[in-house]
Design an enzyme around this catalytic site. Sequence first.
Site, PDB file in Angstrom:
ATOM      1  N   ARG A 187       0.558  -5.161   9.135  1.00 22.80           N
ATOM      2  CA  ARG A 187       1.916  -4.622   9.001  1.00 22.80           C
ATOM      3  C   ARG A 187       2.537  -4.000  10.193  1.00 22.80           C
ATOM      4  O   ARG A 187       2.063  -3.064  10.930  1.00 22.80           O
ATOM      5  CB  ARG A 187       2.138  -3.550   7.594  1.00 22.80           C
ATOM      6  CG  ARG A 187       3.396  -2.972   7.552  1.00 22.80           C
ATOM      7  CD  ARG A 187       3.319  -1.781   6.435  1.00 22.80           C
ATOM      8  NE  ARG A 187       3.799  -2.559   5.356  1.00 22.80           N
ATOM      9  CZ  ARG A 187       4.041  -2.009   4.168  1.00 22.80           C
ATOM     10  NH1 ARG A 187       4.192  -0.872   3.961  1.00 22.80           N
ATOM     11  NH2 ARG A 187       4.496  -2.726   3.128  1.00 22.80           N
ATOM     12  N   GLN A 202      -5.758  -1.572   3.263  1.00 26.48           N
ATOM     13  CA  GLN A 202      -4.799  -1.473   4.466  1.00 26.48           C
ATOM     14  C   GLN A 202      -5.631  -0.274   5.148  1.00 26.48           C
ATOM     15  O   GLN A 202      -5.537   0.648   4.904  1.00 26.48           O
ATOM     16  CB  GLN A 202      -3.472  -0.728   4.265  1.00 26.48           C
ATOM     17  CG  GLN A 202      -2.552  -0.572   5.512  1.00 26.48           C
ATOM     18  CD  GLN A 202      -1.145   0.137   5.195  1.00 26.48           C
ATOM     19  OE1 GLN A 202      -1.108   1.150   4.916  1.00 26.48           O
ATOM     20  NE2 GLN A 202      -0.095  -0.568   5.371  1.00 26.48           N
ATOM     21  N   PRO A 239       0.709  -1.257  -0.089  1.00 29.83           N
ATOM     22  CA  PRO A 239       0.025   0.141   0.142  1.00 29.83           C
ATOM     23  C   PRO A 239       0.789   1.230  -0.220  1.00 29.83           C
ATOM     24  O   PRO A 239       1.753   1.295   0.644  1.00 29.83           O
ATOM     25  CB  PRO A 239      -0.640  -0.021   1.404  1.00 29.83           C
ATOM     26  CG  PRO A 239       0.095  -1.126   2.044  1.00 29.83           C
ATOM     27  CD  PRO A 239       0.832  -1.931   1.196  1.00 29.83           C
ATOM     28  N   ARG A 299       8.173   0.942  -4.202  1.00 34.59           N
ATOM     29  CA  ARG A 299       8.504   1.928  -5.233  1.00 34.59           C
ATOM     30  C   ARG A 299       8.728   1.354  -6.623  1.00 34.59           C
ATOM     31  O   ARG A 299       8.422   2.068  -7.630  1.00 34.59           O
ATOM     32  CB  ARG A 299       9.527   2.596  -4.524  1.00 34.59           C
ATOM     33  CG  ARG A 299       9.191   3.517  -3.059  1.00 34.59           C
ATOM     34  CD  ARG A 299      10.217   4.426  -2.562  1.00 34.59           C
ATOM     35  NE  ARG A 299       9.844   4.642  -1.362  1.00 34.59           N
ATOM     36  CZ  ARG A 299      10.485   5.757  -0.553  1.00 34.59           C
ATOM     37  NH1 ARG A 299      11.243   6.493  -1.065  1.00 34.59           N
ATOM     38  NH2 ARG A 299       9.967   6.124   0.590  1.00 34.59           N
ATOM     39  N   CYS A 330       0.470   5.446  -0.300  1.00 33.85           N
ATOM     40  CA  CYS A 330      -0.451   6.714  -0.400  1.00 33.85           C
ATOM     41  C   CYS A 330      -0.144   7.356  -1.694  1.00 33.85           C
ATOM     42  O   CYS A 330       0.820   7.846  -2.429  1.00 33.85           O
ATOM     43  CB  CYS A 330      -0.162   7.661   0.481  1.00 33.85           C
ATOM     44  SG  CYS A 330      -0.975   7.014   2.399  1.00 33.85           S
ATOM     45  N   TYR A 361       2.668   5.317  12.821  1.00 31.89           N
ATOM     46  CA  TYR A 361       1.171   5.769  13.095  1.00 31.89           C
ATOM     47  C   TYR A 361       0.415   5.248  14.223  1.00 31.89           C
ATOM     48  O   TYR A 361       1.285   4.599  15.144  1.00 31.89           O
ATOM     49  CB  TYR A 361       0.360   5.349  11.671  1.00 31.89           C
ATOM     50  CG  TYR A 361       1.033   6.035  10.544  1.00 31.89           C
ATOM     51  CD1 TYR A 361       1.179   7.399  10.606  1.00 31.89           C
ATOM     52  CD2 TYR A 361       1.574   5.387   9.362  1.00 31.89           C
ATOM     53  CE1 TYR A 361       1.881   7.996   9.404  1.00 31.89           C
ATOM     54  CE2 TYR A 361       2.176   6.145   8.252  1.00 31.89           C
ATOM     55  CZ  TYR A 361       2.105   7.176   8.330  1.00 31.89           C
ATOM     56  OH  TYR A 361       2.828   7.934   7.423  1.00 31.89           O
ATOM     57  N   ALA A 392      -3.188   3.139   2.710  1.00 32.97           N
ATOM     58  CA  ALA A 392      -3.584   3.462   3.999  1.00 32.97           C
ATOM     59  C   ALA A 392      -4.978   4.303   3.927  1.00 32.97           C
ATOM     60  O   ALA A 392      -5.011   5.384   3.414  1.00 32.97           O
ATOM     61  CB  ALA A 392      -2.781   4.371   4.959  1.00 32.97           C
TER      62      ALA A 392
END
Length: 378
Positions: free
Chosen positions: A240, A105, A27, A344, A29, A192, A63
């Site tokens: 995760r 996610q 995942p 990536r 963003c 987070y 996310a």
Amino acid sequence: MSTLFTEASLSAPSGRLTLRNRTFLAPMCMYSVDARDGVPTPWHLVHLGARAAGGFGMVIAEATAVVPEGRISPEDLGLWNDEQVEAFKPITAFIKSQGAAAGVQLAHAGGKASTYGWIPRWHSQGLSGSVPVDDGGWVTVAPSVTTVHGLAESHELTVEEIRESVQAWAAAARRADEAGFDFIQLHAAHGYLIHQFLSPLTNTRTDEYGGSYEGRTRYVREVAEAVRAAWPAEKPLGIRFSGSDWVEGGWTVEETARLAVELRAAGVSVFDVSSAGIGAYHGPTGPGYQIALADHVKRALVADAAERGAAYDSFVTTVGMITTAQQAEQVLVNGQADGVSVARAALKEPNWPALAERSLGGSVEDSPFAQQYWRAHW
């Protein structure tokens, strides 16, 4: 047939999810909800759909916040209302039509919410850090007031607010099922909210949600139990982790492995192991720099299964600078993980799995590439 492109089976309390291969789109963003309402857009359909057509076994949406104040940025996705559910349905349907499984996610950014994302248009304007309230930001929440993130001060959650938060995760899980997702990954990494509870660097509470290992892990255990109860028993649940803070006195890989074993008993069966996210980065770098963390967690889960006289039935993925097919294949051949999450490298090449399968000697008949593209691939 390479190990990377063998089928994978993810277990659930009363069912299994079969994946066509062991590649996961991690995942990431997109910061692309321009309306700032959490509703997915055509961009998300094209972005996720392209990776499904490109051959991933599991495509995990970025996310996705369980409440509005849980978004990392105002332009992030959400699953706190029915409009978001309806907008996700064509996305999950297309992902699955291409032979991939559709994952999401679920996330809450906690004290790292309400920030400007990694978008050039913001950076070109000198915008970074916390988004002011008068620019669409909000007051963030966290287990404890801390300055470790270098962001605006957060409100410290009360016990009642923590319990309400747990229920928000469960409600989002029910919406994820309604939206057509096959798999949920709980975001407990990268500094987070869940990770903020886990790490002594960000959790200085003295009540039942802080202090000892048992206190600091209480929130994630309650979230996992609530989500598992709300999520269909035939669908697998994952998480995760940041396997290590890479800081003395922070969260450790030994604690991650212990918690993975405990959550496995609570019905979590898929574990993706990343690292860091709290304060400045102090860990290693380089290709596959987090593989050892995944290996540590997998060994703990294997040992636990053996101790119980049960077959190993968890699934561990590793992530972080995994860019080549040969590198990914070697991780699986060595038994360090059961699958790989590609991030990536998949932004640059949406067809990463199809090209990887070809480079490992795969045949056209076994290719996960969308058939419309075979002429180019072969």
